[in-house]
Design a protein around this motif. Structure first.
Motif, PDB file in Angstrom:
ATOM      1  N   LYS A 171       0.836  -0.811  -0.190  1.00 14.95           N
ATOM      2  CA  LYS A 171      -0.295  -0.143   0.371  1.00 14.95           C
ATOM      3  C   LYS A 171       0.962   1.165   0.040  1.00 14.95           C
ATOM      4  CE  LYS A 171      -4.249  -2.131   1.905  1.00 14.95           C
ATOM      5  NZ  LYS A 171      -4.652  -1.551   2.969  1.00 14.95           N
ATOM      6  N   ASP A 222      -0.078   4.694   1.751  1.00 15.71           N
ATOM      7  CA  ASP A 222      -0.022   5.492   2.558  1.00 15.71           C
ATOM      8  C   ASP A 222      -1.015   6.916   2.174  1.00 15.71           C
ATOM      9  OD1 ASP A 222      -1.033   3.609   3.764  1.00 15.71           O
ATOM     10  OD2 ASP A 222       0.881   3.355   5.064  1.00 15.71           O
ATOM     11  N   SER A 274      -4.395   9.645  -1.921  1.00 15.09           N
ATOM     12  CA  SER A 274      -5.755   9.108  -1.407  1.00 15.09           C
ATOM     13  C   SER A 274      -6.594   9.379  -3.153  1.00 15.09           C
ATOM     14  CB  SER A 274      -6.552  10.234  -0.728  1.00 15.09           C
ATOM     15  OG  SER A 274      -7.792  10.324  -0.227  1.00 15.09           O
ATOM     16  N   ILE A 297      -6.417   5.225  -0.606  1.00 15.08           N
ATOM     17  CA  ILE A 297      -5.280   4.051  -0.851  1.00 15.08           C
ATOM     18  C   ILE A 297      -4.612   3.869  -2.138  1.00 15.08           C
ATOM     19  CG2 ILE A 297      -3.775   2.522   0.378  1.00 15.08           C
ATOM     20  CD1 ILE A 297      -4.891   3.881   2.741  1.00 15.08           C
ATOM     21  N   GLU A 348      -2.753   0.421  -3.788  1.00 18.06           N
ATOM     22  CA  GLU A 348      -3.015  -0.373  -3.795  1.00 18.06           C
ATOM     23  C   GLU A 348      -2.084  -2.032  -4.678  1.00 18.06           C
ATOM     24  OE1 GLU A 348      -5.420  -1.967  -0.164  1.00 18.06           O
ATOM     25  OE2 GLU A 348      -6.422  -3.458  -1.825  1.00 18.06           O
TER      26      GLU A 348
END
Length: 377
Positions: A228, A230, A233, A235, A237
């Motif tokens: 991931k 972080d 936005s 997130i 992955e």
């Protein structure tokens, strides 16, 4: 389908042979992209309902290709949108992956065993070793120094896999000249943009089988690894799937990060320019407001001074009339003479042109006729 060069006539025949949506899929375009390129080269397209009529053998009208002097070569390239300028993320990804593959010293294959592990991989192995010892003694993970340990949160059996993936990724970062840090969280910095990276294990929510009157659930590890980012936005992955394991996504991860870093860098530059412009504008407004305030203060001082002068003349006229009346009425005794002297002194004290000093009025503000504010520090 590989790159293909077409004339206007060939592209015209193509768009009248099958729906634009079908052509778009073949060449990696959006259907809107095909329409834009046809508009650019003045190539007519079938109107709405054309292909439906063809399907049911109804009569249709085909628009002729307009004549023009030049006959340009139009290149269509799968997965790289010539029409839209190649700005689509999938087009950028395909191009970046192609460029990265051509760099000889970059290796994206995750080995079965780690050779010459990265320093953060070595630190992480030592951390997990100490963690096992502490937990056997009934201690807590916080009792172990996690400095330089990679951000990995998976079942113990999956730690070796996670380390091999991280080791490959970190070595690629090093060769690309990117800064890496790992202190509580693992970060890579590309073009001045930092991104937090962690490998976790996917889990699923499972209903408890018990005699409680309400439903309760637990999260059970699935054995599927997931990397991931972080700071993005939502997130971002990549995870194990039925057809592809996380080990096969190293090139995808690097390509995405480089594209994202370039975009974020451009946005950061634009934001910095906007902030600079905003601050400069705010400073200009501040300076202008200061000039306005100063101008108003000077005018207020002018007005107050003029008012004081006018009042001082008013006082003198009154004093002179008082003295004249006393002389005419022969009532100007010593007390009145003393008062006239005192009053003229006060008029001179109040007059902005004279401002005679009077000991008893040293602490009085001439404009407000109130005691001056004192500073006690």
């Amino acid at each position: 389908m590989s790159n293909k060069s077409l004339t206007r006539k060939q592209l015209y025949d193509l768009v009248w042979s099958k729906p634009v949506t079908h052509i778009a899929k073949e060449y990696g375009f959006s259907d809107n992209g095909i329409r834009k390129i046809c508009k650019k080269y003045n190539i007519p397209l079938p109107k709405n309902g054309y292909w439906s009529k063809i399907k049911f053998n109804k009569k249709v009208t085909k628009t002729k290709l307009p004549k023009q002097d030049d006959n340009p070569q139009i290149t269509l390239e799968k997965s790289i949108s010539v029409v839209s300028g190649g700005n689509h993320i999938n087009s950028q990804m395909a191009l970046r992956k192609k460029e990265l593959k051509e760099i000889e010293d970059l290796t994206f294959t995750v080995p079965d065993r780690i050779s010459k592990p990265h320093k953060y991989v070595t630190a992480t192995k030592e951390y997990h070793k100490q963690l096992k010892i502490i937990r056997k003694r009934g201690g807590w993970s916080s009792d172990v120094d996690s400095s330089d340990a990679l951000n990995i949160n998976v079942s113990e059996s999956l730690v070796p896999r996670a380390l091999r993936i991280f080791d490959t990724l970190l070595k690629v970062f090093d060769k690309r000249g990117y800064k890496i840090s790992s202190n509580k969280k693992t970060e890579v910095t590309i073009n001045g943009q930092s991104y937090s990276i962690r490998i976790t294990e996917k889990s699923k929510r499972v209903k408890r089988e018990d005699n409680r009157s309400w439903d309760s659930y637990v999260f059970v590890p699935t054995g599927r690894l997931c990397l991931k980012i972080d700071d993005y936005s939502p997130i971002k992955e990549w995870a194990d799937s039925k057809t592809k394991q996380l080990e096969e996504r190293v090139l995808d991860i690097l390509s995405w990060l480089e594209i994202r870093a370039k975009k974020d860098e451009e946005q950061a530059i634009q934001s910095a320019l906007w902030r600079k412009k905003f601050e400069e504008e705010r400073e200009r407004e501040k300076q202008l407001q200061a000039l306005k305030d100063n101008e108003l203060n000077r005018f207020q001082q002018l007005f107050d001074t003029a008012s004081r002068w006018h009042k001082s003349q008013y006082l003198r006229n009154y004093i002179n009339e008082f003295e004249k009346y006393a002389l005419d009425s022969k009532t100007l005794d010593s007390d009145k003479q003393e008062w006239v002297k005192w009053a003229k002194e006060k008029a001179d004290w109040y007059d902005p042109f004279i401002e005679k000093e009077v000991d008893l009025l040293k602490d009085i503000d001439r404009d407000t006729l109130k005691p001056k504010k004192r500073n006690y520090w």
